[in-house]
Design a protein around this motif. Structure first.
Motif, PDB file in Angstrom:
ATOM      1  N   VAL A 149       0.835  -1.205   0.000  1.00 16.76           N
ATOM      2  CA  VAL A 149       0.000   0.000   0.000  1.00 16.76           C
ATOM      3  C   VAL A 149       0.867   1.252   0.000  1.00 16.76           C
ATOM      4  O   VAL A 149       0.582   2.231  -0.707  1.00 16.76           O
ATOM      5  CB  VAL A 149      -0.945  -0.009   1.220  1.00 16.76           C
ATOM      6  N   VAL A 150       1.943   1.241   0.771  1.00 19.96           N
ATOM      7  CA  VAL A 150       2.852   2.390   0.822  1.00 19.96           C
ATOM      8  C   VAL A 150       3.461   2.649  -0.552  1.00 19.96           C
ATOM      9  O   VAL A 150       3.513   3.798  -1.026  1.00 19.96           O
ATOM     10  CB  VAL A 150       3.962   2.160   1.871  1.00 19.96           C
ATOM     11  N   PHE A 151       3.895   1.595  -1.233  1.00 21.03           N
ATOM     12  CA  PHE A 151       4.548   1.768  -2.540  1.00 21.03           C
ATOM     13  C   PHE A 151       3.578   2.268  -3.600  1.00 21.03           C
ATOM     14  O   PHE A 151       3.933   3.137  -4.410  1.00 21.03           O
ATOM     15  CB  PHE A 151       5.197   0.453  -2.982  1.00 21.03           C
ATOM     16  N   ILE A 152       2.352   1.742  -3.619  1.00 18.19           N
ATOM     17  CA  ILE A 152       1.411   2.196  -4.645  1.00 18.19           C
ATOM     18  C   ILE A 152       0.934   3.619  -4.347  1.00 18.19           C
ATOM     19  O   ILE A 152       0.659   4.396  -5.271  1.00 18.19           O
ATOM     20  CB  ILE A 152       0.201   1.225  -4.766  1.00 18.19           C
ATOM     21  N   LYS A 159       4.092  11.999 -10.766  1.00 20.48           N
ATOM     22  CA  LYS A 159       3.521  12.190 -12.092  1.00 20.48           C
ATOM     23  C   LYS A 159       4.237  11.328 -13.116  1.00 20.48           C
ATOM     24  O   LYS A 159       5.463  11.360 -13.220  1.00 20.48           O
ATOM     25  CB  LYS A 159       3.584  13.661 -12.499  1.00 20.48           C
ATOM     26  N   ASN A 160       3.445  10.612 -13.875  1.00 19.95           N
ATOM     27  CA  ASN A 160       4.010   9.665 -14.829  1.00 19.95           C
ATOM     28  C   ASN A 160       4.700  10.352 -15.989  1.00 19.95           C
ATOM     29  O   ASN A 160       5.640   9.814 -16.573  1.00 19.95           O
ATOM     30  CB  ASN A 160       2.896   8.739 -15.356  1.00 19.95           C
ATOM     31  N   ASP A 161       4.249  11.547 -16.349  1.00 16.35           N
ATOM     32  CA  ASP A 161       4.851  12.245 -17.483  1.00 16.35           C
ATOM     33  C   ASP A 161       6.167  12.925 -17.117  1.00 16.35           C
ATOM     34  O   ASP A 161       6.931  13.302 -18.004  1.00 16.35           O
ATOM     35  CB  ASP A 161       3.872  13.275 -18.052  1.00 16.35           C
ATOM     36  N   GLU A 162       6.454  13.059 -15.814  1.00 18.36           N
ATOM     37  CA  GLU A 162       7.691  13.711 -15.382  1.00 18.36           C
ATOM     38  C   GLU A 162       8.723  12.706 -14.840  1.00 18.36           C
ATOM     39  O   GLU A 162       9.922  12.910 -15.010  1.00 18.36           O
ATOM     40  CB  GLU A 162       7.380  14.757 -14.304  1.00 18.36           C
ATOM     41  N   HIS A 163       8.252  11.674 -14.186  1.00 19.22           N
ATOM     42  CA  HIS A 163       9.153  10.694 -13.575  1.00 19.22           C
ATOM     43  C   HIS A 163       8.608   9.288 -13.873  1.00 19.22           C
ATOM     44  O   HIS A 163       8.144   8.587 -12.980  1.00 19.22           O
ATOM     45  CB  HIS A 163       9.261  10.912 -12.059  1.00 19.22           C
ATOM     46  N   ARG A 164       8.708   8.913 -15.116  1.00 19.34           N
ATOM     47  CA  ARG A 164       8.076   7.664 -15.550  1.00 19.34           C
ATOM     48  C   ARG A 164       8.750   6.421 -14.948  1.00 19.34           C
ATOM     49  O   ARG A 164       8.078   5.521 -14.446  1.00 19.34           O
ATOM     50  CB  ARG A 164       8.103   7.574 -17.078  1.00 19.34           C
ATOM     51  N   LYS A 165      10.075   6.364 -14.983  1.00 22.63           N
ATOM     52  CA  LYS A 165      10.773   5.173 -14.506  1.00 22.63           C
ATOM     53  C   LYS A 165      10.567   4.926 -13.009  1.00 22.63           C
ATOM     54  O   LYS A 165      10.271   3.791 -12.613  1.00 22.63           O
ATOM     55  CB  LYS A 165      12.259   5.273 -14.838  1.00 22.63           C
ATOM     56  N   PRO A 166      10.725   5.932 -12.144  1.00 26.04           N
ATOM     57  CA  PRO A 166      10.444   5.695 -10.720  1.00 26.04           C
ATOM     58  C   PRO A 166       8.998   5.272 -10.467  1.00 26.04           C
ATOM     59  O   PRO A 166       8.748   4.393  -9.632  1.00 26.04           O
ATOM     60  CB  PRO A 166      10.758   7.048 -10.065  1.00 26.04           C
ATOM     61  N   HIS A 167       8.077   5.885 -11.195  1.00 27.10           N
ATOM     62  CA  HIS A 167       6.663   5.529 -11.031  1.00 27.10           C
ATOM     63  C   HIS A 167       6.428   4.069 -11.406  1.00 27.10           C
ATOM     64  O   HIS A 167       5.789   3.319 -10.643  1.00 27.10           O
ATOM     65  CB  HIS A 167       5.793   6.440 -11.905  1.00 27.10           C
ATOM     66  N   ASP A 168       6.947   3.653 -12.550  1.00 24.47           N
ATOM     67  CA  ASP A 168       6.750   2.271 -12.996  1.00 24.47           C
ATOM     68  C   ASP A 168       7.410   1.276 -12.041  1.00 24.47           C
ATOM     69  O   ASP A 168       6.848   0.208 -11.755  1.00 24.47           O
ATOM     70  CB  ASP A 168       7.326   2.093 -14.400  1.00 24.47           C
ATOM     71  N   ALA A 169       8.592   1.615 -11.532  1.00 22.96           N
ATOM     72  CA  ALA A 169       9.291   0.726 -10.600  1.00 22.96           C
ATOM     73  C   ALA A 169       8.471   0.516  -9.328  1.00 22.96           C
ATOM     74  O   ALA A 169       8.358  -0.608  -8.819  1.00 22.96           O
ATOM     75  CB  ALA A 169      10.664   1.299 -10.254  1.00 22.96           C
ATOM     76  N   LEU A 170       7.881   1.580  -8.814  1.00 14.61           N
ATOM     77  CA  LEU A 170       7.056   1.482  -7.602  1.00 14.61           C
ATOM     78  C   LEU A 170       5.816   0.633  -7.847  1.00 14.61           C
ATOM     79  O   LEU A 170       5.387  -0.119  -6.964  1.00 14.61           O
ATOM     80  CB  LEU A 170       6.661   2.891  -7.129  1.00 14.61           C
ATOM     81  N   VAL A 171       5.227   0.748  -9.024  1.00 16.15           N
ATOM     82  CA  VAL A 171       4.053  -0.059  -9.358  1.00 16.15           C
ATOM     83  C   VAL A 171       4.418  -1.542  -9.414  1.00 16.15           C
ATOM     84  O   VAL A 171       3.681  -2.401  -8.899  1.00 16.15           O
ATOM     85  CB  VAL A 171       3.439   0.394 -10.700  1.00 16.15           C
TER      86      VAL A 171
END
Length: 323
Positions: A149-152, A159-171
């Motif tokens: 829950v913390v990670f999601i 924001k996916n358009d600004e930090h796509r790789k960190p966002h995808d890694a957390l998902v």
């Protein structure tokens, strides 16, 4: 009448909590999808490729980020509450109690000639940690649940358009932790199925359904990862949406778990079994005292032991030694 305090809800309505978690998640996904369609299926210019469909995060973690954060936080609260509720209900007697073993579970016939009948699973780690108490599995499941829950939630704030790789890694981490949470729940139910003699078929069905869900979710996750890194559009997006809509179905099984209240008959059986074990311990203690005090006459000691043990009938547990 079982009387204990569970925050915010009567125990007999505990099954409602996972249903709410499921509805919240589906509502969020439908809000994203319908908004995108209502806006005329706009393209996201920040992407370096063209596609006819978009990832959940492309829609939710950009212009609809406020909705994304709110629904993820709300779903996370009910997700943690769902996993914690089973622990609380078992701790307080509303559901069947935890299983705690004195001897290794791997000695049970249930595991003979299976993958668990191997040297690695008979190691001290598995013996003392993984196969001693269902309480441990429930606590580990709660830990994985909270972490997921913390990670999601953190992912929803990026924001996916600004930090796509960190966002995808957390998902990706969220998905993995959620699957580990389910795996620990299944491990606990395997022990329950071995121990409890009543409703074993129901427990086995729960194990099978959860295992099917776990394997299917893992398959979808791996398929999505392969398509994602190979940039196979729009199929990778379709698989991701499929996985997202599939994920809440596990909460139906969690709701069923929380609805299985212990009946009065089952309570009587458990209490009777405990009384027998307590009586056995008392008698063994008396025999040991008599043995020490009359150790000079071994024949009399043996006669006294047989006399005491013949006074009552002690039923030895056939499956599990519970303390």
């Amino acid at each position: 009448m079982i009387d204990f305090y569970i925050p915010l809800i009567n125990p007999k309505y505990a099954f409602v909590i996972p249903i709410i978690a499921m509805i919240i998640w589906w509502t969020m996904l439908l809000a994203f999808l319908l908004t995108w369609v209502h806006e005329g299926k706009p393209e996201y210019t920040y992407l370096h490729y063209k596609t006819s469909f978009y990832y959940v995060s492309d829609i939710g973690a950009t212009r609809l980020q406020g909705i994304f954060i709110s629904f993820v936080a709300l779903h996370g609260i009910f997700f943690i509450y769902t996993i914690s509720l089973e622990y609380l209900l078992r701790e307080n007697g509303y559901l069947k109690p935890f299983v705690i073993r004195k001897n290794s579970i791997l000695k049970d016939k249930f595991f003979q000639n299976t993958m668990f009948d191997r040297k690695i699973f008979k190691h001290k780690f598995f013996d003392n940690i993984m196969f001693r108490s269902t309480k441990i599995h429930h606590l580990i499941a709660i830990g994985f649940c909270v972490a997921s829950v913390v990670f999601i939630f953190i992912a929803s704030c990026i924001k996916n358009d600004e930090h796509r790789k960190p966002h995808d890694a957390l998902v990706f981490i969220f998905v993995g932790l959620a699957l580990f949470c389910l795996q620990e729940n299944i491990a606990a139910y395997v022990m329950y199925a071995i121990h409890y003699k009543e409703n074993v078929k129901t427990l086995v069905i729960c194990i099978v359904l959860k295992s099917i869900f776990l394997v299917t979710a893992l398959g979808l996750g791996l398929t999505f990862e392969v398509l994602y890194y190979r940039h196979v559009h729009p199929y990778s997006e379709i698989v991701e949406w499929t996985l997202c809509f599939y994920y809440p179905f596990i909460f139906i099984l969690f709701a069923f778990d929380l609805s299985r209240k212990v009946t009065q008959k089952e309570n009587d059986v458990e209490e009777g079994s405990q009384d027998i074990n307590n009586k056995k311990d008392e008698i063994i203690s008396e025999i040991e005292k008599y043995t020490i005090s009359d150790s000079s006459n071994d024949n009399n000691v043996d006669l006294k032991k047989n006399e005491i043990l013949s006074l009552i009938h002690i039923s030895e547990p056939t499956r599990l030694d519970v303390i």
